[in-house]
Design an enzyme around this catalytic site. Sequence first.
Site: not given
Ligand code: PEP
Length: 742
Positions: A385, A692
């Site tokens: 976070h 992402c």
């Molecule tokens: C990931 O798992 O790479 C992702 C972008 O989702 P999060 O970091 O929110 O789990």
Amino acid sequence: MIVWLEEVDKDDVTIVGGKGANLGELIRLGVPVPEGFVVDANTFKKFVEDTGLKERIKEILSKVDVNDTRELEEASRKIREMIEETPMPKYVEEEIKKYYRELCKDCYVAIRSSATAEDLPSASFAGQQETYLNVRGEDEVVDKVKKCWSSLYTPRAIFYRVQHGFKHEDVSIAVVVQKMVNSEKSGVMFTSHPTTGEKIAIIEAVFGLGEAIVSGAVTPDHYEYDRINRKIVKIDVAQKKFMLTRRDGKTVKIDLGEEGKNRVLSDEEIERLVEFGEIIEEHYGNPQDVEWAIENGKIYIVQSRPVTTIREIERMEVEGEIIVKGLGASPGIGVGSVKVVLSSEEIGKVKDGDVLVTIMTTPDMVPAMRKVSAIVTDEGGLTCHAAIVSRELGIPAVVGTGNATKILRDGMMVTVDGEKGFVYRGELKERKVGERVVSLAPQIVTATEVKVNISIPDVAEKVARETNADGVGLFRIEHMVLGLKKHPMKYIKDGEVDIYIEELYKGMKKVVEAFYPKPVWIRTLDAPTDEFRHMEGGGDEPIESNPMLGFRGIRRDLKEVEHFRAEMKAIKRLIDEGYTNVGIMLPLVSRVDEVLKAKRIAEEEGIPIGKIDFGIMIETPASALIIEDIIRECGITFVSFGTNDLTQYTLAVDRNNENVAYLYDESHPAVLRLIENVINVCRKYGVKTSICGQAGSDPKFAEILVRLGIDSISANPDAVHRIREVVARIEKRMILEKVREL
Ligand code: PEP
Ligand code: MG
């Protein structure tokens, strides 16, 4: 005390400030600049000395703690009031009025602050003090000069000086008083081509005031002049809908109708403008971005600055005693007084400019996180976070220190290096260690789209503006949901699902609107039980020994279907309002039937699946291995690699467990092979691929992905420019390699 602009030049910065000196320099070169005079810095000095204000200001400033916002504002208010209420010595006032009378009879003038620091001509106080436009009349001019003086003591200016070690009494302020040009024509000129550097001058022109171009409201005429062969090579006359002009000190809009089709500049005007441009470019030694205006047939150069095709970002470094080490999670250097916050109830004690030290940040800390100068946490990795939020807010952060809350104490002054991940004792001076060059305008166009990740709706607009990203490749809604009053399921149990839908809709709309018409992929809720347990009404969350392998992602939403339906209802409202740039992205998929079920529910809720982007995250090895089945059976339009999870599940390394953090490696060949497989299959079926996860913000990883043929990369806001540049370079290199092979 007062000098005409033509009496000064670049060596007079310490008396007339940077602004005054530059304008004088242009006049010396024979470039026409709107006439004006400067009330020099010594006048202000003498004013505060003769009136006894100097001692009183010093006294107030000696007591103020600039880290205490209230105190700082109070001190600023007092000083500014004193300056504005103390009459100017008669002879100064008379002198200003005399110059104004000589300049013009009751004309409109612009009054601009031009701050200076003794012996430090290069110190940049740009933009910190006030400017007043459309000022008219002797008394008004005198009054505004005093207001400019007092703006030397805005809270921001005082704070800046303390932070950068300037003594208040060494800084002074000059004031430029300059005729306002009410132009019949105006525009901008690049003295050379802004991207190639060729000696081709580019001019854009409109009727009336130049604000019409800057705001983008009117399409300007476009002319190009070849400076080598001395001829105009391009004339594009645009239809200019309206013009802006000044009447009685106000800007008014006039519709142009048929006249808007007329060409703005004659050949002679273009040639004369280019001549001035060449003089300025020659003098400064680099291409210039010039603002010009024509009033009663006479050309004026209003402003000139180097072309900002490339922006240099300074890399700063500090040296000193390191007291805490962690992961550099958000670049930049922050200095401030420590506030240790052990629970969110204590967040109230954090003041502007403090360094927030906590175990791990929570969504209710976000308002406080906005105003601190740096953030340091005990726990967390690059995707926690604190890391995500601080990068989005542009605040330096160090996470995963293990012991910051134990070692750092309230009130300690520290310097935080968010790139290296170090916290130093004391307030250290930054040292410039080099520059990084980032392309700005005009933006490089890359074949691989470069998008941005968003988690806080409130910053979406700023991020859209500053990154000019090609869309949002991941909108994580968890942060927004965690910031609500209670647990999502509690809203549903309390019969308040409509309130919840409204909250989702409002947050989503901010992002979708900020980027419209560029695509925004909204990811449905990925709620790990351990994170959601702390919310009000989160007591029912099951206790899991392995929350990362537990009840989260799409599997959870398919069990708590009412929740998933609520999300779809919020998205449906956006689509109904015409925001067809929304896309839906499902997290943590591992089975074909999950996607099918989600799709069916979405359709039941009225989502036109065939008309919008509908895709999944590739976060489990399972989804990567069965991607062909998913594509064939579910009809998805895109996939996005969530490398944060894909890495943890492929390598059996819990991303939140520091004991195995050394094994966490997104470039492990197993992870790369899964990615490659998915990209190849997707290309076969025309399904778009994206990333992402945090790896998308890593230039080295970006190179691998571009070479594998990914369609887009979604990076953190702070990394977008860098990734765009890297992508452009790799694409060019790939073309070169191809050509050389032939
Ligand atoms: C990931 O798992 O790479 C992702 C972008 O989702 P999060 O970091 O929110 O789990
Ligand atoms: Mg994930």
